[in-house]
Scaffold this motif. Sequence first.
Motif, mmCIF file in Angstrom:
data_model
loop_
_atom_site.group_PDB
_atom_site.id
_atom_site.type_symbol
_atom_site.label_atom_id
_atom_site.label_comp_id
_atom_site.label_asym_id
_atom_site.label_seq_id
_atom_site.Cartn_x
_atom_site.Cartn_y
_atom_site.Cartn_z
ATOM 1 N N VAL A 23 -2.497 1.829 -9.555
ATOM 2 C CA VAL A 23 -3.133 0.973 -8.560
ATOM 3 C C VAL A 23 -2.728 1.489 -7.193
ATOM 4 O O VAL A 23 -3.361 2.385 -6.636
ATOM 5 N N VAL A 24 -1.671 0.934 -6.617
ATOM 6 C CA VAL A 24 -1.142 1.415 -5.345
ATOM 7 C C VAL A 24 0.369 1.506 -5.467
ATOM 8 O O VAL A 24 1.021 0.548 -5.900
ATOM 9 N N ASP A 25 0.930 2.660 -5.107
ATOM 10 C CA ASP A 25 2.379 2.860 -5.098
ATOM 11 C C ASP A 25 2.851 3.116 -3.674
ATOM 12 O O ASP A 25 2.337 4.020 -3.002
ATOM 13 N N LEU A 26 3.806 2.308 -3.204
ATOM 14 C CA LEU A 26 4.474 2.581 -1.931
ATOM 15 C C LEU A 26 5.770 3.302 -2.265
ATOM 16 O O LEU A 26 6.644 2.744 -2.940
ATOM 17 N N LEU A 27 5.884 4.540 -1.810
ATOM 18 C CA LEU A 27 7.000 5.394 -2.198
ATOM 19 C C LEU A 27 7.870 5.703 -0.984
ATOM 20 O O LEU A 27 7.493 6.492 -0.118
ATOM 21 N N ASP A 28 9.008 5.013 -0.895
ATOM 22 C CA ASP A 28 9.958 5.211 0.191
ATOM 23 C C ASP A 28 9.271 5.072 1.553
ATOM 24 O O ASP A 28 9.540 5.829 2.489
ATOM 25 N N ALA A 29 8.373 4.083 1.642
ATOM 26 C CA ALA A 29 7.521 3.945 2.825
ATOM 27 C C ALA A 29 8.202 3.139 3.926
ATOM 28 O O ALA A 29 8.726 2.046 3.674
ATOM 29 N N SER A 30 8.161 3.664 5.142
ATOM 30 C CA SER A 30 8.679 2.967 6.317
ATOM 31 C C SER A 30 7.589 2.927 7.377
ATOM 32 O O SER A 30 6.730 3.813 7.454
ATOM 33 N N VAL A 31 7.623 1.872 8.209
ATOM 34 C CA VAL A 31 6.666 1.725 9.304
ATOM 35 C C VAL A 31 7.426 1.302 10.556
ATOM 36 O O VAL A 31 8.203 0.337 10.521
ATOM 37 N N SER A 32 7.202 2.035 11.637
ATOM 38 C CA SER A 32 7.825 1.702 12.920
ATOM 39 C C SER A 32 6.751 1.570 13.981
ATOM 40 O O SER A 32 5.736 2.271 13.954
ATOM 41 N N TYR A 33 6.972 0.653 14.914
ATOM 42 C CA TYR A 33 6.138 0.514 16.100
ATOM 43 C C TYR A 33 7.026 0.765 17.301
ATOM 44 O O TYR A 33 7.827 -0.092 17.684
ATOM 45 N N GLY A 34 6.935 1.973 17.860
ATOM 46 C CA GLY A 34 7.844 2.351 18.929
ATOM 47 C C GLY A 34 9.256 2.472 18.373
ATOM 48 O O GLY A 34 9.486 3.153 17.363
#
Length: 595
Positions: A286-297
């Motif tokens: 389906v969907v795999d998030l693999l060591d995912a990070s998100v930054s805003y600034g």
Amino acid sequence: MAHLLGAEALHLEFPTRIVFDSVTLGVNEGDRIGIVGRNGDGKSSLLAMLAGRREPDGGRVTVRGGVTIGVLDQADTLDDDDTIAGAVVGDTPEHEWAGDPKVRDVIAGLLGELPWEARLGELSGGQRRRVALARLLAGDWDILALDEPTNHLDVEAIAWLAAHLKKRWSASSGGLLVVTHDRWFLDEVCTATWEVHDRIVEPFEGGYAAYILQRVERDRQAAAVEQRRQNLARKELAWLRRGAPARTSKPKFRIDAANELIADVPDVRDKVALQSLAVSRLGKDVVDLLDASVSYGDREVLRRVEWRIAPGERTGILGVNGAGKSTLLGLVSGTVEPTSGRVKRGKTVKVATLTQRMDELDQYMQDPVRVVISNLRTSYTVGAGSKAQELTPGQLLERMGFSSVQLSTQVKDLSGGQKRRLQLLLILLDQPNVLILDEPTNDLDTDMLAAMEDLLDSWAGTLLVVSHDRYFLERVTDQQYAVLEGRLRHLPGGVDEYLKLRHAQDGARETKTAAPVATSGLSGAELRAAQKELAAAERKLEKLAGDIKKVHDRMAAHDQGDYEGLGALSAEIRALQEQTDQVEERWLELSEQIG
């Protein structure tokens, strides 16, 4: 119990219809009343008349001398130029309000993270709602009349509010009237339920679970036209009994009655069949998030998230505002790209999101509902395996509460709840296999929420839900996760575990409903005596329930023209009910002592 207020022969009508016709009811000390019913049937109007905010067209409302009523409206009446401090405590000197434990508790519970001198015009809608609620709760009132108090509140704030209202007055003082679609809140706080329907107000004992039990019994004896509503109520009761652990704290005789009613009701979802169908539609990926990070600034919102979403998975997402829930769902839907790590999607994945904005309806505003639906699929499959069935779009609309008359209504003229339901139907008819619901319960009454849950029970796909409605979240999902400090954390203990984790994070906020039940430290002899008395109380409750049923049977067989005899039987029932209330109160005390 002392009388607080009463309503006699209330009549209310609008230009096109009569809302209430000769409604008589009362509120006594100790009453905690939840008001439920379909949108538009008059719940808010009833509350406004009882609180003195609206004059009835006939009849009257009387309030005992000296009784004060505090009201929370749905409308925002705060002054933009005022500050939080000014709105909540006014000109009261700091040493006075700071020395009041109740005021300190309200401020900590609702406004702890907000700047005390912030202007109200700078706050969000949800923050302003907290201020309005805090201002009301900081005052002293004999009766509180609350119209949708949980709107814009998160799970934590709702749990705090429930705990506050439960301890605000002693059990035999104060009065609460609350209109809300939050069924967990109703069950947690209310001891009686008023259902508004068909120009009347019908009283039921107990909170939402007890109300459903009694409504099922009423509907079992009703005409065939009520069959659909009965089935939904029975399914709801099955969930209340089987799916919600807190319901086991109810007296044993009520549990037995519930078990008897739902003996032939299957589980709310056929998980094996739905899982099998989901795999066939989605494959194993389906969907795999693999060591995912998100930054805003410089701000890291999500940090090294590892989440492999399975076909047919039904997951609820919890977290405070700004924790990163929307960002997390954006990674799943593809509207947000990870700053580091990666997102892997299956080849057949088709994601759809039910947003709060209802963008899907913009292009249809001038069209009648019938035209909108006719341009889409000619059939829709609900269920899986042997229970699968084909529905036409019209049947699907009917299942979600649309009448034949409403099919000719332009979309722009629909109510908020009707637009919400139409939005969901348009998404389902597009046949996604991954569905994201972002606060889907807005504008829906309890009956429509049950209808939506019923529809989702037969939907074969991966379901991700963000909602402050605890009952809905636990009802339609099989597991919950929380976004805490940028991390995604599984919650084996569900919402209760989330509240405990948040309590531990804050280190100060006390959430009574999240804490485990504490043992009382009874000695061995004291514990055995309490257990013996508890068993005796359960036997007494069963006997009283049987006695009440016998008197009801005698009343049914009695000459209906013998008013004196019927009055004597009614008095007998009231006396037995008073005994039941006393024994049940002792049963609850003993249960808490034993732990």
